[in-house]
Design a protein around this motif. Sequence first.
Motif, PDB file in Angstrom:
ATOM      1  N   SER A  16       0.825  -1.212   0.000  1.00 13.01           N
ATOM      2  CA  SER A  16       0.000   0.000   0.000  1.00 13.01           C
ATOM      3  C   SER A  16       0.858   1.262   0.000  1.00 13.01           C
ATOM      4  O   SER A  16       0.395   2.334  -0.373  1.00 13.01           O
ATOM      5  CB  SER A  16      -0.938   0.004   1.212  1.00 13.01           C
ATOM      6  N   ASP A  17       2.141   1.135   0.422  1.00 12.13           N
ATOM      7  CA  ASP A  17       3.040   2.286   0.401  1.00 12.13           C
ATOM      8  C   ASP A  17       3.604   2.445  -1.009  1.00 12.13           C
ATOM      9  O   ASP A  17       4.389   1.616  -1.471  1.00 12.13           O
ATOM     10  CB  ASP A  17       4.169   2.089   1.410  1.00 12.13           C
ATOM     11  N   ALA A  48      -8.629   6.101  -4.003  1.00 10.12           N
ATOM     12  CA  ALA A  48      -8.006   4.788  -3.811  1.00 10.12           C
ATOM     13  C   ALA A  48      -7.974   3.965  -5.091  1.00 10.12           C
ATOM     14  O   ALA A  48      -7.049   3.179  -5.310  1.00 10.12           O
ATOM     15  CB  ALA A  48      -8.742   4.027  -2.707  1.00 10.12           C
ATOM     16  N   ARG A  51      -4.882   3.426  -7.284  1.00  8.00           N
ATOM     17  CA  ARG A  51      -3.838   2.457  -6.923  1.00  8.00           C
ATOM     18  C   ARG A  51      -3.822   1.308  -7.930  1.00  8.00           C
ATOM     19  O   ARG A  51      -2.764   0.753  -8.246  1.00  8.00           O
ATOM     20  CB  ARG A  51      -4.094   1.949  -5.496  1.00  8.00           C
ATOM     21  N   LEU A 248     -10.798  -2.027  -1.668  1.00  8.86           N
ATOM     22  CA  LEU A 248      -9.704  -1.373  -0.945  1.00  8.86           C
ATOM     23  C   LEU A 248      -8.804  -2.378  -0.237  1.00  8.86           C
ATOM     24  O   LEU A 248      -7.589  -2.191  -0.166  1.00  8.86           O
ATOM     25  CB  LEU A 248     -10.283  -0.383   0.062  1.00  8.86           C
ATOM     26  N   TYR A 251      -6.131  -3.967  -2.978  1.00  6.08           N
ATOM     27  CA  TYR A 251      -5.420  -3.180  -3.978  1.00  6.08           C
ATOM     28  C   TYR A 251      -3.909  -3.370  -3.949  1.00  6.08           C
ATOM     29  O   TYR A 251      -3.219  -2.900  -4.837  1.00  6.08           O
ATOM     30  CB  TYR A 251      -5.741  -1.696  -3.818  1.00  6.08           C
ATOM     31  N   GLU A 252      -3.385  -4.045  -2.944  1.00  2.00           N
ATOM     32  CA  GLU A 252      -1.937  -4.220  -2.886  1.00  2.00           C
ATOM     33  C   GLU A 252      -1.470  -5.181  -3.981  1.00  2.00           C
ATOM     34  O   GLU A 252      -2.244  -5.973  -4.508  1.00  2.00           O
ATOM     35  CB  GLU A 252      -1.518  -4.744  -1.512  1.00  2.00           C
ATOM     36  N   PHE A 322      -5.212   4.562   2.657  1.00  2.00           N
ATOM     37  CA  PHE A 322      -4.918   3.157   2.934  1.00  2.00           C
ATOM     38  C   PHE A 322      -4.597   2.903   4.400  1.00  2.00           C
ATOM     39  O   PHE A 322      -4.492   1.753   4.818  1.00  2.00           O
ATOM     40  CB  PHE A 322      -3.760   2.700   2.041  1.00  2.00           C
ATOM     41  N   THR A 323      -4.451   3.972   5.177  1.00  2.00           N
ATOM     42  CA  THR A 323      -4.187   3.814   6.611  1.00  2.00           C
ATOM     43  C   THR A 323      -5.390   4.224   7.448  1.00  2.00           C
ATOM     44  O   THR A 323      -5.366   4.113   8.672  1.00  2.00           O
ATOM     45  CB  THR A 323      -2.979   4.665   7.039  1.00  2.00           C
TER      46      THR A 323
END
Length: 334
Positions: A16-17, A48, A51, A248, A251-252, A322-323
């Motif tokens: 996510s970063d 989001a 991403r 969400l 999404y990684e 994302f956080t």
Amino acid sequence: MTTNRFWQLNSRPEGSDVSGSLSLESEAMPAPAEGEVLIKAAYLSMDAGTRMWMTEREDSYQPPLELGTKMVGLVIGHVVASHDDNFAEGDLVRGFGQWAEYSVVDPLLSGLVKIDSGVSDIKQHFGVLGFNGWTALWGIQETAAVKAGDNVLVSAAAGSTGVLACQIAKILGANVYGLAGGPDKCRWLEEELGIVRAIDYKNEDVAAELAKVEGGINAYFDNVGGPILDAVLPNMALYGRIALCGLLAQYEGDGRGRGPDNFDQILMKRLRIEGFFSPDFMDQGERLTVQLKTWLDQGLIDTPFDVTEGIENVLAAYAKLFTGGNIGKVLVKI
């Protein structure tokens, strides 16, 4: 000569970063070619779904962005130069530009539209009157077919689309429940939005709390997919409807994730699950905006904004999506 700063996508982020995959670059002021428009950004929208565009996926509604190019996102700003007869210098516009101080766009490809500068807060063109408002209204009213008396559940209920979905379901006479992360967000949803119950998915057993909803959930507006969807499925009412507009939780990496463990509940509960994306109702934007503006003017709907200043702080703002570090719509003021 004036320069333009922009964020460039250099690699495909894994988690996510995304900070290691983008860099802030500078260039000479770009000039629009024939048929193009140059926009000076006032606000950038942090969403989001973008991403997914950073991955290599070819099966999304937006093809993957090429590496070494400017990151794409929604922009509100003023036209500073135009080679398109439909747009003039000074027009306030919204469309898909770049994470940049200045964006060159093809009006047709970017969905560029002139927007009402008379609205008391132009940020609302990214809020109630923007894609988030359209998505919430379409998903609640059209996809999930919410009606008075329904038990409606909204995930990411304190996010930019979720807060509007909650309010629209309330306007339609539904009993609204929300999922959010942390006691502060849940308290805000109950006290400020007036929903029946906000469940803290970080600190509560979602499935157990949903099991207390008498009659089950008739309609679920899902922004997240993943384990939350698994907790919801057994607690849906017979013939329930799920409007799926975001993943969400998945999404990684390549954004694919996996299917729900409780997939069998779709059959057992005779559920209807329908995915929808904003391009599905772009042609209905004018009609949706009229309805949303009526409610906005009546004081029935609103959205909080989480505004970060400066192009250099885009990634800090984006990370909030994302956080869970935001309530409402995340924007960057340029």
